[in-house]
Design a protein around this motif. Structure first.
Motif, PDB file in Angstrom:
ATOM      1  N   TYR A 165      51.513  30.830  44.379  1.00 53.00           N
ATOM      2  CA  TYR A 165      50.482  31.130  45.368  1.00 53.00           C
ATOM      3  C   TYR A 165      49.650  32.317  44.905  1.00 53.00           C
ATOM      4  CZ  TYR A 165      48.586  30.811  50.103  1.00 53.00           C
ATOM      5  OH  TYR A 165      47.770  30.615  51.186  1.00 53.00           O
ATOM      6  N   THR A 166      48.376  32.079  44.564  1.00 52.54           N
ATOM      7  CA  THR A 166      47.484  33.187  44.235  1.00 52.54           C
ATOM      8  C   THR A 166      46.819  33.649  45.518  1.00 52.54           C
ATOM      9  OG1 THR A 166      47.014  32.167  42.113  1.00 52.54           O
ATOM     10  CG2 THR A 166      45.548  33.934  42.809  1.00 52.54           C
ATOM     11  N   PRO A 167      47.114  34.861  45.972  1.00 50.10           N
ATOM     12  CA  PRO A 167      46.591  35.277  47.267  1.00 50.10           C
ATOM     13  C   PRO A 167      45.145  35.759  47.183  1.00 50.10           C
ATOM     14  CG  PRO A 167      47.950  37.015  46.351  1.00 50.10           C
ATOM     15  CD  PRO A 167      47.951  35.889  45.352  1.00 50.10           C
ATOM     16  N   THR A 168      44.416  35.548  48.256  1.00 46.88           N
ATOM     17  CA  THR A 168      43.105  36.175  48.368  1.00 46.88           C
ATOM     18  C   THR A 168      42.950  36.680  49.790  1.00 46.88           C
ATOM     19  OG1 THR A 168      40.731  35.919  48.066  1.00 46.88           O
ATOM     20  CG2 THR A 168      41.905  34.047  48.966  1.00 46.88           C
ATOM     21  N   ASN A 169      41.938  37.504  49.968  1.00 51.29           N
ATOM     22  CA  ASN A 169      41.649  38.057  51.279  1.00 51.29           C
ATOM     23  C   ASN A 169      40.923  37.007  52.110  1.00 51.29           C
ATOM     24  OD1 ASN A 169      40.108  39.805  53.249  1.00 51.29           O
ATOM     25  ND2 ASN A 169      41.265  41.337  52.151  1.00 51.29           N
ATOM     26  N   SER A 170      40.721  37.267  53.404  1.00 52.33           N
ATOM     27  CA  SER A 170      39.982  36.304  54.216  1.00 52.33           C
ATOM     28  C   SER A 170      38.475  36.505  54.069  1.00 52.33           C
ATOM     29  CB  SER A 170      40.394  36.450  55.672  1.00 52.33           C
ATOM     30  OG  SER A 170      40.224  37.774  56.091  1.00 52.33           O
ATOM     31  N   ASP A 171      38.064  37.050  52.935  1.00 49.42           N
ATOM     32  CA  ASP A 171      36.655  37.306  52.655  1.00 49.42           C
ATOM     33  C   ASP A 171      35.995  36.002  52.206  1.00 49.42           C
ATOM     34  OD1 ASP A 171      34.269  37.887  51.297  1.00 49.42           O
ATOM     35  OD2 ASP A 171      34.950  39.918  50.860  1.00 49.42           O
ATOM     36  N   ILE A 172      35.151  35.468  53.069  1.00 51.81           N
ATOM     37  CA  ILE A 172      34.571  34.145  52.784  1.00 51.81           C
ATOM     38  C   ILE A 172      33.686  34.150  51.554  1.00 51.81           C
ATOM     39  CG2 ILE A 172      32.799  34.605  54.530  1.00 51.81           C
ATOM     40  CD1 ILE A 172      33.409  31.202  54.517  1.00 51.81           C
ATOM     41  N   GLY A 173      33.001  35.276  51.328  1.00 51.48           N
ATOM     42  CA  GLY A 173      32.129  35.358  50.156  1.00 51.48           C
ATOM     43  C   GLY A 173      32.919  35.186  48.872  1.00 51.48           C
ATOM     44  N   VAL A 174      34.049  35.899  48.798  1.00 49.04           N
ATOM     45  CA  VAL A 174      34.881  35.809  47.602  1.00 49.04           C
ATOM     46  C   VAL A 174      35.400  34.390  47.423  1.00 49.04           C
ATOM     47  CG1 VAL A 174      36.982  36.631  46.512  1.00 49.04           C
ATOM     48  CG2 VAL A 174      35.526  38.233  47.741  1.00 49.04           C
ATOM     49  N   PHE A 175      35.828  33.786  48.519  1.00 45.64           N
ATOM     50  CA  PHE A 175      36.389  32.438  48.434  1.00 45.64           C
ATOM     51  C   PHE A 175      35.338  31.427  47.968  1.00 45.64           C
ATOM     52  CE2 PHE A 175      37.366  28.313  50.380  1.00 45.64           C
ATOM     53  CZ  PHE A 175      38.608  28.088  49.804  1.00 45.64           C
ATOM     54  N   MET A 176      34.181  31.463  48.616  1.00 46.34           N
ATOM     55  CA  MET A 176      33.118  30.505  48.255  1.00 46.34           C
ATOM     56  C   MET A 176      32.715  30.684  46.795  1.00 46.34           C
ATOM     57  SD  MET A 176      31.766  28.873  51.124  1.00 46.34           S
ATOM     58  CE  MET A 176      30.169  29.162  51.760  1.00 46.34           C
ATOM     59  N   ARG A 177      32.626  31.954  46.375  1.00 43.46           N
ATOM     60  CA  ARG A 177      32.203  32.207  45.009  1.00 43.46           C
ATOM     61  C   ARG A 177      33.240  31.682  44.023  1.00 43.46           C
ATOM     62  NH1 ARG A 177      32.179  37.670  44.899  1.00 43.46           N
ATOM     63  NH2 ARG A 177      34.182  37.589  43.864  1.00 43.46           N
ATOM     64  N   ASP A 178      34.513  31.927  44.344  1.00 41.67           N
ATOM     65  CA  ASP A 178      35.570  31.450  43.454  1.00 41.67           C
ATOM     66  C   ASP A 178      35.540  29.921  43.339  1.00 41.67           C
ATOM     67  OD1 ASP A 178      36.460  33.849  42.652  1.00 41.67           O
ATOM     68  OD2 ASP A 178      38.226  33.918  43.939  1.00 41.67           O
ATOM     69  N   VAL A 179      35.300  29.254  44.449  1.00 36.84           N
ATOM     70  CA  VAL A 179      35.311  27.798  44.416  1.00 36.84           C
ATOM     71  C   VAL A 179      34.040  27.247  43.775  1.00 36.84           C
ATOM     72  CG1 VAL A 179      35.380  25.711  45.812  1.00 36.84           C
ATOM     73  CG2 VAL A 179      36.807  27.653  46.425  1.00 36.84           C
ATOM     74  N   MET A 180      32.891  27.780  44.206  1.00 34.75           N
ATOM     75  CA  MET A 180      31.627  27.220  43.744  1.00 34.75           C
ATOM     76  C   MET A 180      31.302  27.635  42.316  1.00 34.75           C
ATOM     77  SD  MET A 180      28.892  27.144  46.817  1.00 34.75           S
ATOM     78  CE  MET A 180      28.819  28.862  47.245  1.00 34.75           C
ATOM     79  N   ALA A 181      31.347  28.945  42.069  1.00 34.28           N
ATOM     80  CA  ALA A 181      30.851  29.440  40.792  1.00 34.28           C
ATOM     81  C   ALA A 181      31.965  29.672  39.784  1.00 34.28           C
ATOM     82  CB  ALA A 181      30.077  30.740  41.003  1.00 34.28           C
ATOM     83  N   ASN A 182      33.169  29.864  40.271  1.00 35.06           N
ATOM     84  CA  ASN A 182      34.245  30.228  39.351  1.00 35.06           C
ATOM     85  C   ASN A 182      35.091  29.027  38.929  1.00 35.06           C
ATOM     86  OD1 ASN A 182      35.023  32.450  37.954  1.00 35.06           O
ATOM     87  ND2 ASN A 182      35.872  33.545  39.705  1.00 35.06           N
ATOM     88  N   ASP A 183      34.771  27.849  39.483  1.00 36.46           N
ATOM     89  CA  ASP A 183      35.517  26.624  39.155  1.00 36.46           C
ATOM     90  C   ASP A 183      37.024  26.831  39.244  1.00 36.46           C
ATOM     91  OD1 ASP A 183      33.144  25.420  38.705  1.00 36.46           O
ATOM     92  OD2 ASP A 183      33.204  25.642  36.523  1.00 36.46           O
ATOM     93  N   ILE A 184      37.452  27.523  40.287  1.00 37.45           N
ATOM     94  CA  ILE A 184      38.871  27.839  40.365  1.00 37.45           C
ATOM     95  C   ILE A 184      39.697  26.569  40.560  1.00 37.45           C
ATOM     96  CG2 ILE A 184      39.082  28.260  42.855  1.00 37.45           C
ATOM     97  CD1 ILE A 184      40.521  30.897  41.969  1.00 37.45           C
ATOM     98  N   GLY A 185      39.035  25.507  41.022  1.00 33.71           N
ATOM     99  CA  GLY A 185      39.717  24.234  41.173  1.00 33.71           C
ATOM    100  C   GLY A 185      40.227  23.650  39.867  1.00 33.71           C
ATOM    101  N   ASP A 186      39.706  24.165  38.734  1.00 38.31           N
ATOM    102  CA  ASP A 186      40.200  23.703  37.429  1.00 38.31           C
ATOM    103  C   ASP A 186      41.698  23.936  37.284  1.00 38.31           C
ATOM    104  OD1 ASP A 186      37.751  22.881  36.698  1.00 38.31           O
ATOM    105  OD2 ASP A 186      37.290  24.573  35.386  1.00 38.31           O
ATOM    106  N   ASN A 187      42.190  24.984  37.908  1.00 34.32           N
ATOM    107  CA  ASN A 187      43.598  25.347  37.730  1.00 34.32           C
ATOM    108  C   ASN A 187      44.423  25.299  39.008  1.00 34.32           C
ATOM    109  OD1 ASN A 187      43.270  26.126  34.930  1.00 34.32           O
ATOM    110  ND2 ASN A 187      42.071  27.807  35.758  1.00 34.32           N
ATOM    111  N   VAL A 188      43.781  24.965  40.122  1.00 35.47           N
ATOM    112  CA  VAL A 188      44.478  25.062  41.399  1.00 35.47           C
ATOM    113  C   VAL A 188      44.545  23.689  42.050  1.00 35.47           C
ATOM    114  CG1 VAL A 188      44.248  26.002  43.729  1.00 35.47           C
ATOM    115  CG2 VAL A 188      43.920  27.489  41.769  1.00 35.47           C
ATOM    116  N   ASP A 189      45.651  23.450  42.762  1.00 33.97           N
ATOM    117  CA  ASP A 189      45.837  22.139  43.389  1.00 33.97           C
ATOM    118  C   ASP A 189      45.473  22.130  44.867  1.00 33.97           C
ATOM    119  OD1 ASP A 189      46.975  21.233  40.966  1.00 33.97           O
ATOM    120  OD2 ASP A 189      48.851  22.190  41.520  1.00 33.97           O
TER     121      ASP A 189
END
Lengths: 288, 397, 306
Positions: B71-95
């Motif tokens: 479990y990689t934790p993140t804060n409830s900061d929506i900006g960080v989350f959206m950026r990680d998903v949209m721009a950071n392609d975090i889905g490449d490594n996460v299920d």
């Protein structure tokens, strides 16, 4: 050091001038208690640091740590902390990152700092190298993110955290080296040169010992700034978690993390206090 | 981020080169850190998201269904989350992602989330999950199922009953007016710095009491939000608020030290405070006007939908619809979720103390009662930008 | 202060000496890397301030919206407020740290004590700032240690409310947090001042005060400047103390940028940051112009060579 112009200037402080200053100033300036005042001011500030830290340590062994009332005492938070273990890897990463940043800072700051002091007009280079200091951390993080990720399309990770930390820590390190280097008398090198020392000998045997406090300071600051860095790391973390990021993330868990964080802080305090004391003691003893 | 596929080869080469040049030292050193490797044959899922969805101890799950989670934790900061998903392609490594329901309104149509495969054989509990949870707007968008509801609640405020003359059993419906404009509570109110929550709660109060007419309290265009902020600024100047808080720990401390009388906190904060002050010292309110109803959803990144371990992912998600997860989440945080009956059954089967079982049952009735009132939150309001801008006026007033 | 405080003597330097120990590649190399890591990303971000964000997506069309809303929402005020508080705190820290740095370097003769004090100043960096700050709230709060103590003693009847959630509380909480960064450079520069200078000054009949003004202060200027920068910069980014002790009434820059970025409003964050950098640059310019006659900033960090 003989023939220093500042001393010559000092000699020009004549009595005429002193008389104009007035009595009050003379009495004040002749008073020898200034050392004690300086000491007291500093101890006041140190107390301002350690009152909350001491209370924090006390709270880490009390039942409800946020209340300000220590009783009843308990060690259960330490038990929770040790059985948790999720913070170990982030802590490890932060420590290693701090050490790498520290050594890179020492190296780069020494190279660049020496070069700057030998420039005719260092103002421009100095300002460029200090720019990151004046940009809000989150903005610097956003800038790095947009540039590295959106424009260059790189995969972010520990290396980009390293870049962000360097951008933050290097200006500080550089300033520390510069402060020391600015007190360095180039004629010493001239003399060494006359005595037949080569480049490396001149640096290692003459320049380095004089610059050492600045270089050490650069390393210490590099480590500390990196170890604490959050604002820029959030942007360029990729999927890495450092200690500050871990704490930041846990703040949203809707479970009180304070007992665990207080316990962890106390452990860090108890470990770093003797280690750093010995480190500085060795450093000063060598220098003194 | 266009033209993603056409020059992949080039991209890779450049990436490798730059990465090699810039990060050589750091990467080499850190590659030796243990824990990053060690991918055994066991069933493993990588999750990324807000820590609210975490169990205190995931070993429980590993014991029950044999799945391990990173479990990689993140804060409830929506900006960080959206950026990680949209721009950071975090889905490449996460299920799996865990985040506040509503993000699919943006990330679904953009193609970041895969639709949930409701027929996956591992998702055995899906059919019995009530529609109130699984068909909520907070997990769906445009008629498509993007999320699986994990936990949820209706947020309002916590209070000290004696300070506002309320019934100490906490079953009264209290009006938000004590929060915003009661003389008894003047200067004794703490309000959340998050505009998403505070602004829409204020708007809902104004709308329900007929003071202002607002079409959608969770998503207001600039001029509408401006009027709500005007009201808040007026209240702030009148000295209604003692403090504007940010963190969960602050909520606990404000209640625990009786620094304030009312606070629009999260429910677990009153739980934590009562540990110190005694049972029912602080009460998380039932309100007249309504609640900020939210839930955390689990979503699957498109990249993960094609990976080999997708069945394990569904097994993991199914676990979150089951009794064990439900029981522990309700016990630890007081949050409800789908299939609370399974949670109660789990607790009974595992001989939990009677109070704990009753607590689980009460959590269910509590959330049912709350969900009858308005209003649902919006995590990604269309007018987010304008609302945020208006909120700055409140902070700077 | 008739005698010029600094005014480094015009430096004579021969070509040969300038080259001593100098690697010609270092500065250009550094500038190239630094431009890639710092200057270019920042320029990109400034360019972003002229775009718009609509529903979490950047619209790449030139627009002044971010700049206009900076002023209509009163957001720019945080830049001014932040600067005001940062400057006040820097002055307070300088007042505390200068005498202390001097004492630590010259007055404190015991090496173990010196090492211990420096350690004490280093430790806070290792500890999470939020947890350090949250403890203050238990001390300053209306039911906290100070208020309950004063009420117990009968000094006051009702708790003093402004002890917490006020600008006072923010300043108070910052004193400890930003002290070490001011001390380090000052301590370092003081340590480098040769004891012979001080001895010579005394031998020439100067009082301690005169030695301070005419010998120590001019020599310490690079350290003091570094200390001011070291302290001012983190203060500009402060967000823990304002959030936790200011009770949200002291809205500062860091928070405002954070709030904008939560909605992915890069343009707003960029515009606000540009304003801050502009204000700081303006202050620096004024400082340089004001002290031009007395002090040559450009050559402050040039190696002595007389």
């Amino acid at each position: 050091m003989i023939g220093n112009p500042r001393l010559q200037r000092l000699a020009r402080v004549d009595t005429h001038q002193l008389d104009q200053r007035g009595r009050y100033w003379r009495r004040l300036s002749g008073w020898s208690g200034w050392g004690r005042v300086g000491m007291c001011l500093g101890f006041f500030a140190i107390a301002m640091i350690y009152v909350p830290i001491a209370l924090l340590a006390l709270m880490s062994i009390s039942q409800s740590p946020l209340s300000g009332i220590p009783y009843p005492l308990t060690l259960q938070h330490y038990g929770t902390l040790l059985s948790d273990g999720r913070w170990l890897l982030p802590l490890q990463k932060s420590v290693i990152m701090g050490v790498v940043v520290a050594f890179t800072c020492m190296l780069v700051a020494t190279l660049v700092g020496r070069a700057i002091t030998r420039m005719k007009r260092p103002g421009g280079v100095l300002i460029v190298s200090l720019i990151p200091l004046f940009v809000p951390g989150l903005t610097m993080g956003a800038a790095l993110f947009i540039f590295l990720r959106t424009m260059l399309d790189l995969k972010l990770g520990l290396w980009s955290i390293f870049v962000a930390h360097m951008v933050w820590a290097l200006p500080f390190a550089l300033l520390l080296v510069l402060v020391v280097a600015s007190r360095f008398d180039l004629r010493l090198l001239e003399a060494a040169s006359d005595l037949g020392a080569n480049n490396w000998q001149r640096f290692w045997q003459i320049e380095f010992p004089i610059l050492r406090p600045g270089i050490m300071g650069a390393g210490i600051f590099g480590f500390l700034l990196s170890f604490n860095e959050l604002l820029r790391s959030i942007f360029v973390r990729g999927q890495e978690t450092t200690m500050p990021i871990y704490n930041w993330a846990m703040a949203a868990s809707q479970q009180s993390q304070v007992p665990i964080i207080f316990a962890l802080a106390t452990i860090i305090l108890l470990v770093t206090l003797p280690v750093m004391s010995i480190f500085f003691w060795l450093l000063f003893r060598k220098a003194g | 981020m266009q033209g993603k596929d056409d020059d992949d080869q080039l991209r890779l080469a450049r990436r490798d080169l730059l990465r090699g040049a810039a990060g050589l030292g750091a990467t080499a050193l850190l590659a030796t850190v243990p824990g990053a490797a060690a991918m055994a044959a066991e069933e493993r899922v990588k999750a990324y998201g807000t820590t609210t969805a975490q169990l205190k101890n995931w070993d429980l799950m590993t014991k029950s269904i044999g799945v391990t989670v990173d479990y990689t934790p993140t804060n409830s900061d929506i900006g960080v989350f959206m950026r990680d998903v949209m721009a950071n392609d975090i889905g490449d490594n996460v299920d799996v992602f865990f985040f506040d329901g509503g993000t699919q309104n943006v990330l679904g149509p953009q193609g970041a989330y895969a639709e949930i495969d409701e027929k996956n054989p591992e998702l055995t509990l899906w059919d019995r999950t009530p529609d109130a949870w699984k068909r909520s707007d907070l997990v769906r968008f445009d008629g498509k199922q993007y999320g699986i509801p994990v936990i949820g609640n209706g947020d309002c405020f916590g209070y000290f009953p004696e300070k506002i003359g309320a019934n100490p059993n906490g079953q009264d419906d209290v009006s938000w007016s004590v929060f915003f404009e009661d003389d008894r509570t003047k200067g004794r109110v703490a309000i959340d710095r998050s505009w998403l929550q505070s602004l829409s709660e204020t708007a809902n109060y104004l709308n329900e009491t007929g003071k202002q007419k607002i079409e959608d309290v969770a998503d207001m265009p600039g001029p509408v939000a401006a009027k709500v902020v005007d009201y808040l600024v007026e209240r702030k100047k009148a000295g209604q608020f003692r403090t504007i808080f940010t963190a969960f720990e602050e909520q606990v401390q404000l209640l625990g030290n009786k620094e304030i009388d009312l606070i629009n906190c999260w429910e677990p904060a009153t739980k934590e405070a009562n540990l110190k002050l005694g049972p029912n010292a602080t009460i998380y309110a039932f309100t007249v006007e309504g609640y900020y109803k939210w839930l955390i959803e689990a979503t699957i990144p498109v990249q993960a939908a094609k990976r080999a371990n997708i069945d394990t992912v569904y097994k993991f998600l199914n676990y979150m619809l089951g009794g064990e997860y439900r029981a522990y989440q309700a016990k630890e945080r007081g949050y409800a979720g789908p299939n609370m009956d399974l949670g109660v059954k789990y607790a009974q089967d595992h001989n939990w103390p009677k109070e704990d079982v009753e607590l689980l049952q009460y959590t269910q009735t509590k959330v049912d009662r709350k969900y009858k009132k308005p209003f649902f939150c919006k995590t990604t309001p269309v007018h987010a930008s304008e609302m945020e801008e208006e909120w700055q006026r409140f902070l700077n007033a | 202060m008739a005698i010029s405080t600094a005014a480094a003597p015009r430096r004579y330097r021969s070509l040969q000496l300038g080259r001593l120990g100098r690697l010609p590649i270092v500065i250009p190399g550094f500038l190239v890397v630094w431009s890639l890591m710092v200057v270019l990303p920042l320029l990109v971000v400034v360019a972003f301030s002229f775009f718009q964000v609509k529903y979490y997506k950047v619209v790449y069309q030139p627009s002044l919206d971010a700049w206009i809303s900076l002023f209509t929402s009163g957001r720019w005020l945080v830049a001014v407020r932040t600067l005001r508080i940062a400057l006040t705190m820097t002055a307070i820290e300088l007042f505390l740290a200068f005498p202390f740095g001097l004492w630590l370097a010259k007055g404190c003769r015991s090496v173990p004590l010196k090492a211990f004090i420096i350690t004490l100043l280093t430790i806070p960096f290792f500890l999470d700032p939020s947890s350090r700050t949250i403890v203050w709230r238990a001390i300053l709060g209306s039911g906290g240690l100070i208020n309950s103590g004063l009420m117990h003693l009968g000094v006051i009847n009702a708790p003093i409310e402004w002890l917490l959630y006020s600008e006072f509380a923010v300043h108070f909480g910052m004193i400890g947090s930003y002290f070490p960064t001011m001390v380090f450079p000052i301590f370092m520069i003081m340590s480098l001042i040769d004891d012979e200078y001080l001895q010579a000054s005394a031998d020439l009949g100067a009082s301690p005060g005169q030695t301070l003004v005419h010998v120590i202060m001019p020599l310490a200027i690079p350290g003091v400047m570094a200390g001011i920068i070291f302290t001012l910069v983190p203060l500009m980014a402060a967000f823990v103390e304002p959030q936790m002790l200011g009770g949200g009434f002291v809205n500062l820059l860091g928070d405002s940028v954070d709030s904008a970025l939560r909605e992915l409003k890069y343009p707003t964050a960029a515009a606000l940051s540009t304003v801050v950098v502009a204000i700081l640059a303006f202050c620096l310019l004024v400082l340089i112009l004001m002290t031009r006659k007395r002090f040559d900033f450009a050559n402050m960090f040039t190696a002595t060579h007389r």
